[in-house]
Enzyme design. Structure first.
Site, short mmCIF file in Angstrom:
data_model
loop_
_atom_site.label_atom_id
_atom_site.label_comp_id
_atom_site.label_asym_id
_atom_site.label_seq_id
_atom_site.Cartn_x
_atom_site.Cartn_y
_atom_site.Cartn_z
N ILE A 30 -10.22 -41.05 2.91
CA ILE A 30 -10.29 -41.08 1.44
C ILE A 30 -10.12 -39.68 0.83
O ILE A 30 -9.79 -39.54 -0.35
CB ILE A 30 -11.62 -41.74 0.98
CG1 ILE A 30 -11.47 -42.35 -0.41
CG2 ILE A 30 -12.78 -40.79 1.06
CD1 ILE A 30 -10.56 -43.53 -0.49
N HIS A 93 -14.78 -40.66 15.69
CA HIS A 93 -13.48 -40.97 15.07
C HIS A 93 -12.49 -39.86 15.38
O HIS A 93 -12.85 -38.73 15.66
CB HIS A 93 -13.61 -41.16 13.55
CG HIS A 93 -14.28 -40.03 12.85
ND1 HIS A 93 -15.64 -39.86 12.84
CD2 HIS A 93 -13.77 -38.98 12.14
CE1 HIS A 93 -15.94 -38.77 12.14
NE2 HIS A 93 -14.83 -38.22 11.72
P1 5GP Z 1 -15.74 -35.55 9.99
O1 5GP Z 1 -17.00 -36.35 10.31
O2 5GP Z 1 -14.66 -35.78 11.00
O3 5GP Z 1 -16.07 -34.09 9.81
O4 5GP Z 1 -15.20 -36.04 8.58
C1 5GP Z 1 -15.31 -37.39 8.20
C2 5GP Z 1 -14.07 -37.82 7.45
O5 5GP Z 1 -14.33 -39.12 6.94
C3 5GP Z 1 -13.70 -36.93 6.26
O6 5GP Z 1 -12.35 -36.53 6.37
C4 5GP Z 1 -13.93 -37.82 5.05
O7 5GP Z 1 -12.98 -37.64 4.02
C5 5GP Z 1 -13.83 -39.23 5.64
N1 5GP Z 1 -14.69 -40.18 4.93
C6 5GP Z 1 -16.00 -40.04 4.66
N2 5GP Z 1 -16.46 -41.11 3.98
C7 5GP Z 1 -15.41 -41.95 3.85
C8 5GP Z 1 -15.26 -43.23 3.25
O8 5GP Z 1 -16.19 -43.83 2.70
N3 5GP Z 1 -14.02 -43.80 3.30
C9 5GP Z 1 -12.97 -43.18 3.91
N4 5GP Z 1 -11.80 -43.83 3.91
N5 5GP Z 1 -13.07 -41.97 4.49
C10 5GP Z 1 -14.27 -41.35 4.46
#
Ligand code: 5GP
Length: 131
Positions: A30, A93
């Protein structure tokens, strides 16, 4: 409590879904670094990617191998970069990001602001390019 990604997988929170199989789910990030930035998540809620059992880890990587070419066909880029951070969401992820240079995988950069129709068109395009 379910992680935000588990809630997306269950359909409790909307997402721009790309694909799913028995054990993995893909949807657009997102807050994308680039158009087509996609997250791949195992349906089983495990915090750390490298704690996944070998079978699920392998399934997720094979899922990435299926999704990446569809992103590449949809979004002009040189190749698809892959990153693992997990600093924000404690549910394993993989990020798949269309890139042209090393700077395109700089997660400290400001993220793109896309509107709903742009996200929808990207997701539809990637889905249409899946083999
Ligand atoms: P990380 O945990 O790899 O540091 O980042 C998590 C990723 O998940 C981020 O790029 C963030 O934009 C994405 N993200 C977090 N919450 C949501 C959500 O509710 N929906 C979507 N589609 N992406 C999300």
């Amino acid at each position: 409590m379910d992680s935000i990604f588990t809630r997306i997988i269950k359909g409790e929170i909307p997402s721009y879904k790309i694909a799913e199989n028995d054990c993995c789910f893909a949807f657009l990030d997102i807050n994308p670094l680039a158009k087509g930035h996609t997250l791949l998540v195992p349906k089983k809620e495990v915090d750390y990617l490298f704690d996944l059992d070998n079978a699920l880890y392998t399934e997720l990587m094979l899922f990435a191998k299926k999704i990446a070419p569809a992103i590449e066909k949809t979004v002009p880029c040189e190749r698809i970069g892959m990153a693992v951070l997990g600093l924000e969401v404690p549910h394993a992820h993989i990020h798949l990001v269309p890139i042209r240079s090393i700077a395109d995988l700089d997660f400290s950069k400001p993220k793109l602001k896309l509107c709903e129709s742009e996200f929808s068109a990207l997701a539809a395009g990637i889905r249409a390019n899946l083999d």
